[in-house]
Design a protein around this motif. Structure first.
Motif, PDB file in Angstrom:
ATOM      1  N   VAL A  11       0.825  10.399 -11.020  1.00  0.00           N
ATOM      2  CA  VAL A  11      -0.129  11.304 -11.207  1.00  0.00           C
ATOM      3  C   VAL A  11       0.209  12.847 -11.258  1.00  0.00           C
ATOM      4  CG1 VAL A  11      -2.146  12.194 -10.043  1.00  0.00           C
ATOM      5  CG2 VAL A  11      -2.216   9.838 -10.171  1.00  0.00           C
ATOM      6  N   ARG A  12       1.287  13.150 -10.440  1.00  0.00           N
ATOM      7  CA  ARG A  12       2.108  14.498 -10.174  1.00  0.00           C
ATOM      8  C   ARG A  12       2.794  14.931 -11.401  1.00  0.00           C
ATOM      9  NH1 ARG A  12       1.250  16.859  -5.258  1.00  0.00           N
ATOM     10  NH2 ARG A  12       0.814  15.772  -3.670  1.00  0.00           N
ATOM     11  N   THR A  13       2.948  13.955 -12.061  1.00  0.00           N
ATOM     12  CA  THR A  13       3.562  14.238 -13.619  1.00  0.00           C
ATOM     13  C   THR A  13       2.499  14.909 -14.462  1.00  0.00           C
ATOM     14  OG1 THR A  13       3.271  11.873 -14.549  1.00  0.00           O
ATOM     15  CG2 THR A  13       5.351  12.480 -13.180  1.00  0.00           C
ATOM     16  N   VAL A  14       1.423  14.865 -14.350  1.00  0.00           N
ATOM     17  CA  VAL A  14       0.296  15.155 -15.273  1.00  0.00           C
ATOM     18  C   VAL A  14      -0.462  16.377 -14.520  1.00  0.00           C
ATOM     19  CG1 VAL A  14       0.202  13.188 -16.624  1.00  0.00           C
ATOM     20  CG2 VAL A  14      -1.436  13.451 -14.676  1.00  0.00           C
ATOM     21  N   THR A  15      -0.503  16.481 -13.124  1.00  0.00           N
ATOM     22  CA  THR A  15      -1.213  17.531 -12.698  1.00  0.00           C
ATOM     23  C   THR A  15      -0.680  17.802 -11.320  1.00  0.00           C
ATOM     24  OG1 THR A  15      -3.602  18.073 -11.712  1.00  0.00           O
ATOM     25  CG2 THR A  15      -2.802  15.746 -11.478  1.00  0.00           C
ATOM     26  N   SER A  16      -0.855  19.092 -10.825  1.00  0.00           N
ATOM     27  CA  SER A  16      -0.320  19.568  -9.629  1.00  0.00           C
ATOM     28  C   SER A  16      -1.398  19.661  -8.447  1.00  0.00           C
ATOM     29  CB  SER A  16       0.351  21.071  -9.687  1.00  0.00           C
ATOM     30  OG  SER A  16      -0.980  21.799 -10.114  1.00  0.00           O
ATOM     31  N   GLU A  17      -2.562  19.152  -8.897  1.00  0.00           N
ATOM     32  CA  GLU A  17      -3.688  19.090  -7.853  1.00  0.00           C
ATOM     33  C   GLU A  17      -3.657  18.244  -6.766  1.00  0.00           C
ATOM     34  OE1 GLU A  17      -6.324  21.157  -7.602  1.00  0.00           O
ATOM     35  OE2 GLU A  17      -6.013  22.296  -9.306  1.00  0.00           O
ATOM     36  N   ASP A  18      -3.597  18.769  -5.432  1.00  0.00           N
ATOM     37  CA  ASP A  18      -3.260  17.858  -4.333  1.00  0.00           C
ATOM     38  C   ASP A  18      -4.236  16.813  -4.255  1.00  0.00           C
ATOM     39  OD1 ASP A  18      -0.679  18.924  -3.748  1.00  0.00           O
ATOM     40  OD2 ASP A  18      -1.688  20.194  -2.276  1.00  0.00           O
ATOM     41  N   ILE A  19      -5.458  17.040  -4.620  1.00  0.00           N
ATOM     42  CA  ILE A  19      -6.484  16.082  -4.150  1.00  0.00           C
ATOM     43  C   ILE A  19      -6.575  15.089  -5.352  1.00  0.00           C
ATOM     44  CG2 ILE A  19      -8.126  17.574  -5.796  1.00  0.00           C
ATOM     45  CD1 ILE A  19     -10.477  16.346  -3.564  1.00  0.00           C
ATOM     46  N   VAL A  20      -6.030  15.442  -6.561  1.00  0.00           N
ATOM     47  CA  VAL A  20      -6.121  14.353  -7.465  1.00  0.00           C
ATOM     48  C   VAL A  20      -4.703  13.320  -7.306  1.00  0.00           C
ATOM     49  CG1 VAL A  20      -5.827  13.742  -9.844  1.00  0.00           C
ATOM     50  CG2 VAL A  20      -6.920  15.874  -9.137  1.00  0.00           C
ATOM     51  N   ALA A  21      -3.792  14.072  -6.689  1.00  0.00           N
ATOM     52  CA  ALA A  21      -2.687  13.244  -6.295  1.00  0.00           C
ATOM     53  C   ALA A  21      -2.851  12.179  -5.117  1.00  0.00           C
ATOM     54  CB  ALA A  21      -1.350  13.901  -6.034  1.00  0.00           C
ATOM     55  N   THR A  22      -3.609  12.670  -4.291  1.00  0.00           N
ATOM     56  CA  THR A  22      -3.937  11.849  -2.993  1.00  0.00           C
ATOM     57  C   THR A  22      -4.932  10.715  -3.530  1.00  0.00           C
ATOM     58  OG1 THR A  22      -3.633  13.733  -1.671  1.00  0.00           O
ATOM     59  CG2 THR A  22      -5.217  12.020  -0.843  1.00  0.00           C
ATOM     60  N   ALA A  23      -5.885  11.223  -4.612  1.00  0.00           N
ATOM     61  CA  ALA A  23      -6.571  10.244  -5.050  1.00  0.00           C
ATOM     62  C   ALA A  23      -5.993   8.918  -5.579  1.00  0.00           C
ATOM     63  CB  ALA A  23      -7.731  10.504  -5.867  1.00  0.00           C
ATOM     64  N   GLY A  24      -4.939   9.578  -6.323  1.00  0.00           N
ATOM     65  CA  GLY A  24      -3.820   8.312  -6.997  1.00  0.00           C
ATOM     66  C   GLY A  24      -3.359   7.436  -5.915  1.00  0.00           C
ATOM     67  N   PHE A  25      -2.789   8.217  -4.734  1.00  0.00           N
ATOM     68  CA  PHE A  25      -2.291   7.295  -3.943  1.00  0.00           C
ATOM     69  C   PHE A  25      -3.153   6.240  -3.310  1.00  0.00           C
ATOM     70  CE2 PHE A  25      -1.399   6.195   0.581  1.00  0.00           C
ATOM     71  CZ  PHE A  25       0.118   5.948   0.519  1.00  0.00           C
ATOM     72  N   VAL A  26      -4.519   6.778  -2.834  1.00  0.00           N
ATOM     73  CA  VAL A  26      -5.448   5.710  -2.203  1.00  0.00           C
ATOM     74  C   VAL A  26      -5.745   4.694  -3.291  1.00  0.00           C
ATOM     75  CG1 VAL A  26      -7.760   5.744  -1.456  1.00  0.00           C
ATOM     76  CG2 VAL A  26      -6.180   7.644  -0.763  1.00  0.00           C
ATOM     77  N   ALA A  27      -6.130   5.094  -4.603  1.00  0.00           N
ATOM     78  CA  ALA A  27      -6.689   4.237  -5.604  1.00  0.00           C
ATOM     79  C   ALA A  27      -5.528   3.154  -5.840  1.00  0.00           C
ATOM     80  CB  ALA A  27      -6.998   4.781  -6.792  1.00  0.00           C
ATOM     81  N   GLY A  28      -4.169   3.770  -6.001  1.00  0.00           N
ATOM     82  CA  GLY A  28      -3.215   2.891  -6.277  1.00  0.00           C
ATOM     83  C   GLY A  28      -2.866   1.791  -5.007  1.00  0.00           C
ATOM     84  N   GLY A  29      -2.937   2.513  -4.061  1.00  0.00           N
ATOM     85  CA  GLY A  29      -2.523   1.560  -2.904  1.00  0.00           C
ATOM     86  C   GLY A  29      -3.548   0.565  -2.555  1.00  0.00           C
ATOM     87  N   ILE A  84       0.844  -1.095  -0.140  1.00  0.00           N
ATOM     88  CA  ILE A  84       0.011   0.065  -0.040  1.00  0.00           C
ATOM     89  C   ILE A  84       0.940   1.158   0.024  1.00  0.00           C
ATOM     90  CG2 ILE A  84      -1.543   1.385   1.547  1.00  0.00           C
ATOM     91  CD1 ILE A  84      -2.936  -1.238   2.186  1.00  0.00           C
ATOM     92  N   LEU A  85       1.715   1.330   0.825  1.00  0.00           N
ATOM     93  CA  LEU A  85       2.763   2.727   0.937  1.00  0.00           C
ATOM     94  C   LEU A  85       3.548   2.451  -0.335  1.00  0.00           C
ATOM     95  CD1 LEU A  85       3.852   4.930   2.531  1.00  0.00           C
ATOM     96  CD2 LEU A  85       5.345   3.110   3.436  1.00  0.00           C
ATOM     97  N   ALA A  86       4.224   1.434  -0.621  1.00  0.00           N
ATOM     98  CA  ALA A  86       5.316   1.640  -1.788  1.00  0.00           C
ATOM     99  C   ALA A  86       4.448   2.043  -3.034  1.00  0.00           C
ATOM    100  CB  ALA A  86       5.844   0.131  -1.997  1.00  0.00           C
ATOM    101  N   TYR A  87       3.505   1.212  -3.325  1.00  0.00           N
ATOM    102  CA  TYR A  87       2.751   1.491  -4.748  1.00  0.00           C
ATOM    103  C   TYR A  87       1.887   2.527  -4.689  1.00  0.00           C
ATOM    104  CZ  TYR A  87       4.995  -2.568  -7.020  1.00  0.00           C
ATOM    105  OH  TYR A  87       6.080  -3.511  -7.185  1.00  0.00           O
ATOM    106  N   GLY A  88       1.380   2.843  -3.608  1.00  0.00           N
ATOM    107  CA  GLY A  88       0.489   4.093  -3.544  1.00  0.00           C
ATOM    108  C   GLY A  88       1.237   5.216  -3.804  1.00  0.00           C
ATOM    109  N   ASN A  89       2.742   5.308  -3.062  1.00  0.00           N
ATOM    110  CA  ASN A  89       3.442   6.504  -3.442  1.00  0.00           C
ATOM    111  C   ASN A  89       3.806   6.371  -4.882  1.00  0.00           C
ATOM    112  OD1 ASN A  89       5.492   8.706  -2.788  1.00  0.00           O
ATOM    113  ND2 ASN A  89       6.863   7.057  -3.099  1.00  0.00           N
ATOM    114  N   LEU A  90       4.298   5.364  -5.502  1.00  0.00           N
ATOM    115  CA  LEU A  90       4.237   5.287  -7.079  1.00  0.00           C
ATOM    116  C   LEU A  90       3.410   5.837  -7.875  1.00  0.00           C
ATOM    117  CD1 LEU A  90       6.313   4.656  -9.317  1.00  0.00           C
ATOM    118  CD2 LEU A  90       5.357   2.248  -9.324  1.00  0.00           C
ATOM    119  N   ALA A  91       1.932   5.514  -7.414  1.00  0.00           N
ATOM    120  CA  ALA A  91       0.800   6.103  -8.212  1.00  0.00           C
ATOM    121  C   ALA A  91       0.537   7.544  -7.917  1.00  0.00           C
ATOM    122  CB  ALA A  91      -0.256   5.215  -7.564  1.00  0.00           C
TER     123      ALA A  91
END
Length: 446
Positions: A116-134, A105-112
């Protein structure tokens, strides 16, 4: 590929090595597995601290602070955390899928998140990427671990573990130093091991409803700016646990507090700013505020899930404790947000007139608003639970008023020199929870 994404991918590959541990535990005797399982990660930590100080490997894993110090402290800490969790799982026979899930969860959530941050700077979208990926990878990793150890666990329970772990990890990363990976990993594993020990029963419908409702309402609270990003994550996490460990009635009380409390903060906000009593951050509640008002309730939910098998107490007492604490949180919020708009407040300890916003100040309008808030929570409990009679309604409302009064008394006496506002809120909800439980026992409701 950016260096941040490359580094996250490298850490994810290291985390993937955790799958060796359940393979070793199945293939070798326990004493051998206890040594062999953590060994690769201990070796990796030694290499990170004392051997790898330049070259491609160093540049791949190095964080900014590592480059300054010339040591891969981040990799060493991550590896030692994995080794520690592996040792705990092997030595004490704790659920191997929880250990694997926490790491992935931690390792791949961080990767996700970094992708996401390579395509957007929106914190909520990046956070959603962490949660979904993890969540997704954590689910797959747990299933792999179960297959490797030839054990079984229901799919809904695996999903619940993955969702709880991903939300908690994301929350901790927003309120802690972003690179506190060992602490985040250990926190996730300990929580999930607790759930595993409680043998939480989860159905497909329950987990689907819990995820859909909490994520949807969480996003609405963020979009309406009634909660900050950490506050939203905290609310979603607490909502998920309340639905799964408690029931829909428990969640109805909690979400009513979040919704009505958040809107009351926004009510006539400009006027509150003028009077100097407005909440910071445009009224958006942060994680500290949410946790201060909800931690007691969360403990009550877990207590109910643990009773009577692990705690020799009737689960109904935790229901009244939960409802009392939420009633107090609602009562205190409404009394402050509504009462602060009126002139001539009086200090609860002396009844002398003080300025609006003074700690421990009350108005009769605020007291009525607080009583209405406690009554609302009690009415929901009466409607949702067979265990709550008309007398139970009075018990919950009374506990809420006790908590509101305790908050004012604590605000007038110890707030500032000894504890902050959030500490006072927590103590007030604790007082209300105890009062709810005691009142229920005294009234013969249990």
């Amino acid at each position: 590929m950016t260096s941040t994404v490359r580094r996250a991918g490298a850490f994810a590959l290291v985390g993937t090595l955790a799958l060796l541990v359940p393979f070793v535990s199945r293939a070798t005797p326990t004493p051998v597995a206890t040594v062999a399982g953590p060994a690769p990660f201990i070796l990796l930590a030694i290499l990170a601290l004392y051997v790898i100080d330049d070259g491609v490997l160093f540049e791949t894993f190095a964080r900014p602070g590592d480059r300054r110090d010339g040591r891969l402290y981040g990799l060493a800490g991550f590896s030692l955390a994995v080794a520690g969790l592996a040792l705990l799982s092997l030595q004490f026979g704790l659920s191997m899928n929880v250990f694997i899930g926490a790491v992935f969860i931690l390792a791949y959530g961080n990767l996700a998140e970094q992708l996401v941050r390579t395509v957007t700077s929106e914190d909520i979208v990046a956070t959603a990427g962490f949660v979904a990926g993890g969540f997704l990878v954590g689910t797959g990793a747990q299933l792999s671990s179960l297959a490797l150890t030839d054990t079984s666990l229901s799919i809904p329970t695996v999903l619940f573990f993955a969702a709880s772990g991903a939300l908690l990890a994301s929350l901790l990363r927003t309120v802690l130093f972003p690179r506190d990976d060992p602490l985040v990993m250990f926190s996730v594993a300990l929580l999930l091991w607790l759930f595993a020990d409680l043998a939480v029963s989860v159905t497909t419908t329950r987990i689907a409803v819990a995820l859909g409702v909490t994520v949807g309402l969480g996003y609405v609270s963020y979009a309406l700016e009634t909660a900050s990003l950490p506050g939203m994550l905290t609310g979603v996490f607490l909502g998920l646990l309340t639905i799964v460990l408690g029931d829909y009635g428990w969640f109805a009380m909690l979400i009513t507090f979040f919704g009505v409390g958040g809107l009351s903060t926004k009510f006539r906000y400009e006027e509150k700013q003028t009077r100097g009593i407005a909440e910071e951050n445009e009224g958006a509640r942060g994680s500290g505020n949410v946790l201060a008002n909800s931690t007691t309730a969360l403990v009550a939910v877990i207590g109910a899930a643990a009773s009577p098998t692990h705690i020799p107490v009737a689960p109904e007492i935790f229901l009244f404790a939960f409802a009392g604490s939420i009633a107090a949180a609602m009562s205190d919020t409404l009394s402050s947000e509504i009462g602060g708009l009126f002139d001539n407040p009086r200090l609860i300890t002396t009844f002398r007139r003080v300025d609006p916003g003074t700690d421990g100040a009350i108005t009769w309008q605020g007291e009525l608003a607080g009583l209405a808030g406690a009554t609302l929570i009690a009415a929901i409990a009466l409607a949702m639970f067979d265990e709550v009679s008309v007398l139970g309604f009075a018990v919950i409302a009374g506990a809420g008023v006790v908590g509101m009064t305790a908050d004012s008394l604590l605000g007038a006496t110890i707030e500032g020199p000894y504890v902050g506002n959030q500490g006072v809120n927590f103590l007030a909800t604790l007082v209300a929870a105890i009062a709810g439980g005691l009142f229920a026992v005294g009234a013969g409701l249990l």
